[in-house]
Design a protein around this motif. Structure first.
Motif, short mmCIF file in Angstrom:
data_model
loop_
_atom_site.label_atom_id
_atom_site.label_comp_id
_atom_site.label_asym_id
_atom_site.label_seq_id
_atom_site.Cartn_x
_atom_site.Cartn_y
_atom_site.Cartn_z
N ASP A 173 -0.79 4.84 6.42
CA ASP A 173 -2.10 4.71 7.01
C ASP A 173 -2.93 5.97 6.75
OD1 ASP A 173 -0.21 6.78 7.80
OD2 ASP A 173 -0.22 6.31 9.85
N SER A 174 -2.84 6.57 5.55
CA SER A 174 -3.78 7.82 5.23
C SER A 174 -5.30 7.55 4.95
CB SER A 174 -2.91 8.67 4.26
OG SER A 174 -4.01 9.61 3.78
N ARG A 175 -5.94 7.72 5.77
CA ARG A 175 -7.62 7.66 5.63
C ARG A 175 -7.81 8.47 4.23
NH1 ARG A 175 -11.26 8.80 10.64
NH2 ARG A 175 -12.88 8.04 8.96
N SER A 201 -4.03 -1.41 -5.07
CA SER A 201 -2.69 -0.72 -5.42
C SER A 201 -2.78 -0.29 -6.94
CB SER A 201 -1.75 -1.25 -5.00
OG SER A 201 -1.75 -1.56 -3.60
N ALA A 237 -0.71 4.10 0.29
CA ALA A 237 -1.30 5.15 0.97
C ALA A 237 -0.98 5.19 2.24
CB ALA A 237 -2.87 4.98 0.81
N GLN A 271 -6.86 6.24 0.96
CA GLN A 271 -7.05 4.93 0.76
C GLN A 271 -7.74 4.45 -0.46
OE1 GLN A 271 -6.13 2.30 2.91
NE2 GLN A 271 -5.14 4.08 3.83
N GLU A 288 -5.85 3.60 -4.95
CA GLU A 288 -5.43 4.34 -4.03
C GLU A 288 -4.57 5.26 -4.04
OE1 GLU A 288 -3.27 1.82 -1.00
OE2 GLU A 288 -1.55 1.55 -2.41
N SER A 308 0.02 13.31 4.83
CA SER A 308 -1.20 12.11 4.72
C SER A 308 -2.52 12.66 4.31
CB SER A 308 -1.39 11.53 6.01
OG SER A 308 -1.84 12.25 7.06
N THR A 318 -9.32 0.88 -3.06
CA THR A 318 -9.80 -0.55 -3.16
C THR A 318 -8.40 -1.36 -3.71
OG1 THR A 318 -10.75 -0.36 -5.37
CG2 THR A 318 -12.39 0.04 -3.26
N SER A 345 0.87 -1.27 0.01
CA SER A 345 -0.14 0.00 -0.18
C SER A 345 0.74 1.10 -0.16
CB SER A 345 -0.96 0.11 1.22
OG SER A 345 -1.65 1.33 1.21
#
Length: 289
Positions: free
Chosen positions: A57-59, A66, A55, A62, A121, A185, A64, A53
């Protein structure tokens, strides 16, 4: 070919120095874009999904899946390699890199196709003027730009406003303060981030020190950008084939101490685990971090 494609205006130099990126419109004809896309379609079975990933831990980033990617274009069999070999030294590229990176610029690594479908993402924002990067630093002095690391991204499909894709914080290539993780992020201050709208055939130049990444792809059509990562002549961004002491000098280097081997690695900073030296004035040793 239009004159502006192989000349650099004073306005372009100002814009690149001010913002850290530049879009040159209509650098490729529709026929050239189609030729590139057809070659990629021919090797579509080799497109892979990035295994991790981007992304983090960035909300906000995010998705579905890569991103999808493909490389090796310069070595493809004819005729599929030809359009990408032309892009390597395209007049639009040569004129800008002579101005932004200096004569003698070189391809450091790439090309790399970055592709995305709806729901892909984003990529955690990375790069900045601080901390200082010895491989990609940016400097301007006496009316001359010195950008050691610059990426050229050819757009083979449109990136419309709100679609996502490449995003950048303008001016961040010259920042002197560390970038807060909340900005990287996109947890805060998302208004600082710009997603340039681009058409198929446009080409994007950006300083690697600019804080950049990608936004989640929301476009209904596939994203396709082919990235060539260049460096000024005296810089090395990625490690090459002859990087280790053994590859550069031979098996006799196995006889050396770890401290002696540490200074025999080749140029490049995009690697993990390179031993670094320190000294207490009495002896030299491998630094712990």
């Amino acid at each position: 070919m239009d004159t502006y494609l192989y000349t650099v205006s004073e306005e372009e130099k100002y814009y690149f120095d001010l913002r850290g990126y530049l879009v040159v419109r209509n650098a490729l004809t529709a026929e050239a874009v189609s030729e590139c896309n057809a070659a990629i379609d021919h090797f579509a079975d080799q497109i892979s999904v990035y295994p991790n990933s981007l992304a983090r831990d960035s909300r906000a980033l995010q998705g579905t899946t890569s991103r999808q990617q493909l490389t090796g274009m310069l070595g493809w069999p004819a005729p599929y390699r030809e359009p990408f070999r032309r892009l390597l030294v395209h007049p639009t590229v040569v004129s800008r890199l002579n101005e932004f990176s200096g004569p003698g610029f070189r391809l450091d690594h790439g090309p790399l196709l970055i592709s995305a479908t709806e729901g892909t993402e984003g990529h955690y924002l990375h790069g900045a003027g601080e901390p200082f990067s010895p491989a990609t630093w940016y400097h301007q002095q006496n009316g001359k730009i010195y950008c050691r690391g610059i990426t050229v991204a050819w757009q083979l499909t449109a990136c419309n406003p709100g679609d996502g894709g490449f995003a950048v914080i303008p001016g961040s290539h010259k920042t002197c303060e560390p970038t807060p993780p909340e900005i990287r992020s996109l947890a805060e201050y998302g208004e600082l981030v710009v997603q340039p709208a681009m058409h198929a055939g446009d080409v994007l130049f950006f300083a690697e020190t600019a804080t950049h990444g990608t936004l989640p792809w929301k476009g209904k059509t596939q994203r396709r950008s082919v990235l060539y990562k260049y460096a000024s002549r005296g810089a090395a961004r990625a490690t090459g084939k002859y990087f280790t002491p053994q590859a550069r000098y031979g098996a006799w280097t196995d006889e050396l101490t770890p401290e002696q081997q540490a200074v025999l690695y080749g140029p490049g900073v995009h690697h993990k685990g390179l031993p670094l030296l320190e000294s207490d004035g009495q002896k030299t040793s491998i630094a712990e971090s």
